[in-house]
Design a protein around this motif. Sequence first.
Motif, mmCIF file in Angstrom:
data_model
loop_
_atom_site.group_PDB
_atom_site.id
_atom_site.type_symbol
_atom_site.label_atom_id
_atom_site.label_comp_id
_atom_site.label_asym_id
_atom_site.label_seq_id
_atom_site.Cartn_x
_atom_site.Cartn_y
_atom_site.Cartn_z
ATOM 1 N N THR A 114 0.814 -1.216 0.000
ATOM 2 C CA THR A 114 0.000 0.000 0.000
ATOM 3 C C THR A 114 0.847 1.265 0.000
ATOM 4 O OG1 THR A 114 -0.123 0.024 2.423
ATOM 5 C CG2 THR A 114 -1.846 -1.184 1.235
ATOM 6 N N LYS A 115 2.113 1.147 0.440
ATOM 7 C CA LYS A 115 2.986 2.324 0.551
ATOM 8 C C LYS A 115 3.993 2.415 -0.594
ATOM 9 C CE LYS A 115 1.265 3.412 4.625
ATOM 10 N NZ LYS A 115 2.027 3.169 5.858
ATOM 11 N N MET A 116 4.471 1.279 -1.069
ATOM 12 C CA MET A 116 5.545 1.252 -2.068
ATOM 13 C C MET A 116 4.963 1.033 -3.465
ATOM 14 S SD MET A 116 8.347 1.535 -0.170
ATOM 15 C CE MET A 116 8.788 1.396 1.568
ATOM 16 N N LYS A 117 4.477 2.094 -4.073
ATOM 17 C CA LYS A 117 3.846 1.982 -5.375
ATOM 18 C C LYS A 117 4.839 1.787 -6.516
ATOM 19 C CE LYS A 117 -0.291 2.464 -3.775
ATOM 20 N NZ LYS A 117 -1.209 1.292 -3.759
ATOM 21 N N ASN A 118 6.130 2.003 -6.238
ATOM 22 C CA ASN A 118 7.143 1.820 -7.278
ATOM 23 C C ASN A 118 7.875 0.487 -7.152
ATOM 24 O OD1 ASN A 118 6.811 4.274 -8.693
ATOM 25 N ND2 ASN A 118 7.914 5.365 -7.081
ATOM 26 N N LEU A 119 7.358 -0.410 -6.302
ATOM 27 C CA LEU A 119 7.975 -1.730 -6.161
ATOM 28 C C LEU A 119 7.776 -2.513 -7.457
ATOM 29 C CD1 LEU A 119 9.448 -3.596 -4.145
ATOM 30 C CD2 LEU A 119 7.214 -4.578 -3.582
ATOM 31 N N LYS A 120 8.880 -2.784 -8.165
ATOM 32 C CA LYS A 120 8.799 -3.411 -9.478
ATOM 33 C C LYS A 120 9.324 -4.845 -9.488
ATOM 34 C CE LYS A 120 9.278 0.901 -12.125
ATOM 35 N NZ LYS A 120 9.283 1.820 -10.987
ATOM 36 N N CYS A 142 0.756 -6.085 -4.631
ATOM 37 C CA CYS A 142 1.890 -5.512 -5.395
ATOM 38 C C CYS A 142 1.519 -5.448 -6.871
ATOM 39 C CB CYS A 142 3.147 -6.358 -5.196
ATOM 40 S SG CYS A 142 3.630 -6.610 -3.484
ATOM 41 N N GLU A 143 0.503 -4.696 -7.176
ATOM 42 C CA GLU A 143 -0.070 -4.713 -8.514
ATOM 43 C C GLU A 143 0.798 -4.060 -9.579
ATOM 44 O OE1 GLU A 143 -3.528 -2.103 -8.960
ATOM 45 O OE2 GLU A 143 -3.168 -1.453 -6.897
ATOM 46 N N PHE A 144 1.858 -3.368 -9.171
ATOM 47 C CA PHE A 144 2.711 -2.695 -10.156
ATOM 48 C C PHE A 144 3.981 -3.479 -10.469
ATOM 49 C CE2 PHE A 144 0.381 0.743 -7.978
ATOM 50 C CZ PHE A 144 -0.345 1.213 -9.063
ATOM 51 N N LEU A 145 4.046 -4.723 -10.044
ATOM 52 C CA LEU A 145 5.229 -5.542 -10.273
ATOM 53 C C LEU A 145 5.509 -5.721 -11.771
ATOM 54 C CD1 LEU A 145 5.074 -8.491 -7.698
ATOM 55 C CD2 LEU A 145 6.616 -6.537 -7.690
ATOM 56 N N SER A 183 -2.194 -13.666 -13.228
ATOM 57 C CA SER A 183 -2.185 -13.058 -14.560
ATOM 58 C C SER A 183 -3.313 -12.050 -14.750
ATOM 59 C CB SER A 183 -2.279 -14.148 -15.629
ATOM 60 O OG SER A 183 -3.562 -14.759 -15.627
ATOM 61 N N MET A 184 -4.385 -12.174 -13.975
ATOM 62 C CA MET A 184 -5.507 -11.239 -14.094
ATOM 63 C C MET A 184 -5.217 -9.912 -13.398
ATOM 64 S SD MET A 184 -7.606 -12.871 -15.958
ATOM 65 C CE MET A 184 -9.084 -11.864 -15.795
ATOM 66 N N LYS A 185 -4.244 -9.909 -12.485
ATOM 67 C CA LYS A 185 -3.978 -8.716 -11.682
ATOM 68 C C LYS A 185 -2.711 -7.964 -12.095
ATOM 69 C CE LYS A 185 -7.217 -8.861 -8.366
ATOM 70 N NZ LYS A 185 -8.050 -7.708 -7.923
ATOM 71 N N LEU A 186 -1.649 -8.699 -12.339
ATOM 72 C CA LEU A 186 -0.343 -8.058 -12.566
ATOM 73 C C LEU A 186 -0.158 -7.721 -14.048
ATOM 74 C CD1 LEU A 186 1.982 -10.170 -10.214
ATOM 75 C CD2 LEU A 186 0.664 -8.101 -9.712
ATOM 76 N N LYS A 187 -0.866 -6.738 -14.519
ATOM 77 C CA LYS A 187 -0.882 -6.403 -15.939
ATOM 78 C C LYS A 187 0.421 -5.794 -16.436
ATOM 79 C CE LYS A 187 -5.053 -7.835 -16.704
ATOM 80 N NZ LYS A 187 -5.269 -9.035 -17.549
ATOM 81 N N ARG A 188 1.282 -5.358 -15.511
ATOM 82 C CA ARG A 188 2.549 -4.751 -15.923
ATOM 83 C C ARG A 188 3.708 -5.757 -15.918
ATOM 84 N NH1 ARG A 188 2.809 1.324 -13.251
ATOM 85 N NH2 ARG A 188 0.661 1.923 -13.696
ATOM 86 N N LEU A 189 3.421 -6.995 -15.605
ATOM 87 C CA LEU A 189 4.476 -7.989 -15.464
ATOM 88 C C LEU A 189 5.214 -8.194 -16.797
ATOM 89 C CD1 LEU A 189 5.399 -9.643 -13.005
ATOM 90 C CD2 LEU A 189 4.175 -11.593 -13.981
ATOM 91 N N LYS A 190 6.569 -8.136 -16.714
ATOM 92 C CA LYS A 190 7.405 -8.308 -17.898
ATOM 93 C C LYS A 190 8.271 -9.568 -17.816
ATOM 94 C CE LYS A 190 7.792 -3.335 -18.763
ATOM 95 N NZ LYS A 190 8.736 -2.181 -18.885
ATOM 96 N N ARG A 191 8.557 -10.006 -16.598
ATOM 97 C CA ARG A 191 9.432 -11.176 -16.454
ATOM 98 C C ARG A 191 8.926 -12.043 -15.310
ATOM 99 N NH1 ARG A 191 14.147 -13.182 -13.803
ATOM 100 N NH2 ARG A 191 15.707 -14.008 -15.278
ATOM 101 N N ILE A 192 8.822 -13.346 -15.550
ATOM 102 C CA ILE A 192 8.387 -14.261 -14.496
ATOM 103 C C ILE A 192 9.211 -15.538 -14.564
ATOM 104 C CG2 ILE A 192 6.553 -15.297 -15.914
ATOM 105 C CD1 ILE A 192 4.913 -15.490 -13.255
ATOM 106 N N ASN A 193 9.620 -16.011 -13.380
ATOM 107 C CA ASN A 193 10.372 -17.263 -13.268
ATOM 108 C C ASN A 193 9.513 -18.273 -12.531
ATOM 109 O OD1 ASN A 193 12.182 -19.339 -12.939
ATOM 110 N ND2 ASN A 193 13.858 -18.054 -12.206
#
Length: 599
Positions: A114-120, A142-145, A183-193
């Motif tokens: 809720t506080k760290m909106k730039n957590l990528k 962490c929706e901006f990951l 996958s329905m939430k993290l729309k900015r995701l670019k890399r996943i392991n």
Amino acid sequence: MTENPLDLPPECWELIFNSLNDQSHFESLSLVSHRFLSITNYLRNSLKLTDPSTPFLPQLFNRFQNLKKIDLSEFQGDPNSILYLISRSGLDLESLDISNLKSFPFMGLKELGTKMKNLKELNCSKKFSFRDSDLIAIAETCEFLEVLDISYPDNDSSFLPQEFQNIQPFSFYITDSGIEALSMKLKRLKRINLSGNFFITDKSLMFLSSNLVLLREILIRDCDFITQSGISFAMRNSPNLVSISVNGIGIPTIDSCFKESFAYARGLCEIDLSNSFISDELLRLLGEACLPLKKLVLSHCYNFTLAGISFLLSKYQSLEHLNLKAANFLEDESMIDLSKFLTSLNFIDLGFCAKLTNSTFFTILRECPLLSEIKMETTNLGLDDFTTPLVINPQVKSLHLARNGNLSDEFLKKLAVLCPNLEVIDLSHCLGITEEGIGEILKSCCEIKCLEIKRCRAVFDLGIDLELPKLEVLQASGSALNDHALKMIANTCSRILHLDLDNCLNVTTSGVKEVVEHCRTLREINLRWCDEVNVDIVAWMVFSRPSLRKIIPPCGFAPTESQKNFFLRHGCLVYLYLGSKKLALRLDVKDLVMHSATE
């Protein structure tokens, strides 16, 4: 009037300090003046926390206000408590590592999200009992990951409490349902392991490819229920895909759908097919796909031939990274033919190619002018004469030549001339070399920062008595180094940071004292199995060398309570071995705040 050289503008000092490769150097700089302390505090952007002494952490966060990355992978306390503190610190984090934790810190991560909106970036790998509910919590908080690592969870149910072992078989694992929710939430995701998640299937790749338009990198190694069909779907339906890493493909055969899918993944720059059963036909189709390929990894792959890899490399002559580890059909003559396609390489791994000799090494040095790192471990280096034309390659910075039993001092002498800007060299387990060859390397390659001579039984010292101002890491476990060598190190290696003497049976207390007294920047030393070193030296080491941050003492060391407190006050980790387990007297966070230790 003479100007004070310290009176440069802060921006100039920031550029100078940022040019250092390792922020651990900030510690010594912070002791020069209040101004340098202020600048290094401002520049530090990463921090690793291990100690649960949370009352002092607010002071620590207040000191380093520009932290962007925090690593909690070895944190020993309550992860929820530390995440609460981080969330209230005012920091603007971009990366968080919570791997290796025994429980998922749901409440702490929710507060931080809720506080760290730039957590990528979030690393949750190797976590005990990772399950779908944890993934949903990540997605909701962490929706901006942009980068997520959930690889290799520790889901051994035998360690679960008895009352949980009979609950639904998949309730303690990540499944397709969890990946779908993610996958329905993290729309900015670019890399996943996703590597090591044994119960996900092709459906997971379908969810990711269909719902995450920005997805660029997928790692799916050791996923038993992922098939060629799922990988094909991902490549065909991920328009921004640039990197894919899989293994175990092609057993028993590669289907046509998978072969043709490379033609759809028009942006693929990196392909890793390690440990796969591939064919020349697949390599031909890959070559005809005309991809912007820069990195190709075929480590421990089999069933392809020289014809297949030759065709592929002829189509991708701008390739920068090539791994052909354990391609046993490769010979010196074939490497001469292939080298004309490799002029853009900056990395090559030919390890475990048993037929390759000196000829291949000198050929790629000559034909690959941009090459900066070469790996040829466990080959036949040292065999063959030196009839191949020799050319100096000033670009080579790193060589990994371990476990070449035929390697000789004569080879090292040639190497020293041909690679004058070498910074890292690994000669571990090369039983044919002596201090004569090592001395030639150190004399000619003035930029050496890391030297590895582990298990080199014929190396008794460094073979040179000249100043080595750049040497920072010496890995010499199991070598024949003796007190004379340690005295040499003490007198010539003024900037050494890490010294590994594990199982060096010729080393005694006297030699260790020489090093500790004279090496003022020494941070880590390993004395395990040094039977001639008295365990009583440990307290003296901590007191005499304030820079020390980690000591692995000789076996049999058993500190008293007063000694434990002494070590903690001085900010030094002293590891204890109990059977096969390694414990540590950990760094006190209070000392980290009061002094300038920042790791």
